[in-house]
Design a protein around this motif. Structure first.
Motif, short mmCIF file in Angstrom:
data_model
loop_
_atom_site.label_atom_id
_atom_site.label_comp_id
_atom_site.label_asym_id
_atom_site.label_seq_id
_atom_site.Cartn_x
_atom_site.Cartn_y
_atom_site.Cartn_z
N ARG A 121 4.60 -8.79 -2.59
CA ARG A 121 3.49 -9.71 -2.89
C ARG A 121 3.68 -11.07 -2.23
N PRO A 180 1.46 -2.27 2.08
CA PRO A 180 0.16 -1.97 1.48
C PRO A 180 -0.93 -2.94 1.97
N ASP A 181 -2.12 -2.40 2.17
CA ASP A 181 -3.21 -3.19 2.75
C ASP A 181 -3.50 -4.47 1.97
N ALA A 182 -3.41 -4.40 0.65
CA ALA A 182 -3.76 -5.57 -0.16
C ALA A 182 -2.93 -6.78 0.21
N TRP A 183 -1.67 -6.58 0.52
CA TRP A 183 -0.79 -7.70 0.89
C TRP A 183 -0.82 -7.95 2.38
N ASN A 191 -3.29 -7.55 4.48
CA ASN A 191 -4.55 -8.16 4.92
C ASN A 191 -4.79 -9.53 4.30
N ALA A 192 -4.02 -9.90 3.29
CA ALA A 192 -4.22 -11.20 2.64
C ALA A 192 -3.66 -12.32 3.50
#
Length: 397
Positions: A95, A194-197, A199-200
């Motif tokens: 994260r 993971p894409d969520a992290w 791409n952020a």
């Protein structure tokens, strides 16, 4: 108004922030281990396995029942951790990945210039070809790219493929997807993170603010230099500017040092000041720490707070070593009481204790030696050897 923190309290606060006062329940599982690593901020990775590798020993010293497979699962299955760089190679909560993008950008400028000077002409082509190979073929290890003629050595003698892999890893194009016998396998970051992290994104000001607050939270109190050095992802100038710009949310503190009568100015988060002292006492048992334990990362800070001078002598020629090749610090309560030279001799099924040095004023009492013996027996079980073996002359006279 300046808040004064006595040396004993300062040590206890720092130990708590470094996860050495926590009483984590047995059986906390992978989620409990992840929470511990997030609290620490990162765990340094090192290949030396005199007893156990640094990252495993760091976690074992804090997490009851820790097993190597738990960390591997978080890294390679859950992908809730990733490997990258702080002041050295480290395991980092995924994260935090959006903040590391700023490090990637800085590394791209720094490394390309540095390596262009000593690599052969055409290195840029090797960088492009290596990335294309990973894109087409999947995970790649440095040994897969080594020519038969190349002679291995330190970083100064990396072959072009290895250098290109490291460049892409440090600049974020590649990530470590797994290890085989501790050798890194690299894959495209889009296949690992993971894409969520991945791409952020955060802007520069938010990045600096997070880096400073996250470091100060984990240190309890710090100077701007200590804040910058914690993750080593911002500059000292950025940390100083952040402190000046956030004075309203910070409190000035005066930290008592190990040398009586001496103190040091620092800052703490204002919201934390009232509860800084609200931490449990650390266990009174003797604990073995890794030479790369996060408590010891800032050697000067440890010397100021604990009066404990510690250096790793791996790269010191043997005749000039004061203690030994890889000597482990010993923690008892709030004090660093000494160091021990030992090695897991797996072929002999023994944890071999070669020598113990205790700090001035620390006695080798029967009770203290019994606590040390219990800790070493526990360490032997974790290491997978059957017994602790004390060599002649191990105990201080």
């Amino acid at each position: 108004m300046i808040t004064t923190i006595a040396n004993e309290d300062a040590r206890r606060i720092f130990l708590a922030r470094q996860g050495l006062c926590e009483r984590i329940p047995a059986g906390a599982g992978r989620q409990g281990l992840l929470s511990l690593i997030e609290m620490l901020g990162f765990v340094q990775v090192d290949s030396i396995r005199t007893v156990e590798r640094a990252h495993d020993l760091i976690l074992w010293s804090r997490f009851p029942g820790y097993r190597h497979a738990q960390l591997a699962d978080l890294l390679e299955k859950d992908r809730s951790l990733f490997e990258h760089w702080t002041h050295d190679a480290a395991i980092i909560p995924t994260r935090f990945y959006p903040y590391w993008k700023h490090r990637f950008a800085r590394e791209q400028v720094r490394l390309l210039e540095r390596w262009r000077k000593w690599r052969a002409a055409g290195f840029e082509e090797v960088i492009e070809e290596t990335l294309a190979m990973v894109r087409d073929s999947g995970p790649v290890m440095a040994r897969d790219l080594k020519s038969d003629e190349h002679v291995s050595g330190g970083w100064w003698n990396w072959h072009p493929g290895k250098t290109a892999l490291e460049y892409h890893w440090r600049t974020g194009n590649l990530s470590i997807c797994h290890r085989v016998n501790f050798q890194k396998a690299y894959n495209l970051s889009e296949r690992v993170i993971p894409d969520a992290w991945r791409n952020a994104s955060v802007d520069h000001d938010a990045f600096v603010d997070w880096a400073c607050r996250a470091a100060l939270t984990r240190l309890g109190f710090a100077t701007p230099g200590e804040i910058a050095a914690f993750f080593d992802i911002i500059t000292p100038q950025e940390a100083r500017a952040w402190v000046e710009a956030n004075r309203d949310g910070l409190a000035d503190v005066e930290i008592g040092l190990a040398e009586k009568g001496k103190s040091r100015q620092a800052v703490a988060l204002a919201e934390d000041v009232a509860s800084l002292h609200d931490v449990p006492e650390p266990p009174s048992r003797v604990r073995v720490l890794s030479p790369f334990d996060p408590l010891l990362r800032d050697r000067a800070r440890i010397e100021r707070l604990f009066g404990f001078f510690y250096r790793i002598e791996v790269f010191v020629p043997e005749p000039k070593r004061q203690y030994g090749y890889y000597v482990f610090p010993l923690l008892e309560g709030t004090k660093l009481i000494g160091r021990i030279d030992m090695k897991a001799e797996r072929k002999r099924d023994a944890l071999e204790v070669r020598q113990l040095w205790l700090e001035p004023g620390v006695k080798a009492s029967a009770g203290r030696l019994a606590k040390l013996d219990a800790e070493l027996a526990r360490l032997a079980r974790f290491t997978g050897v059957a017994r602790v073996e004390y060599l002649d002359g191990w105990q201080p006279g």
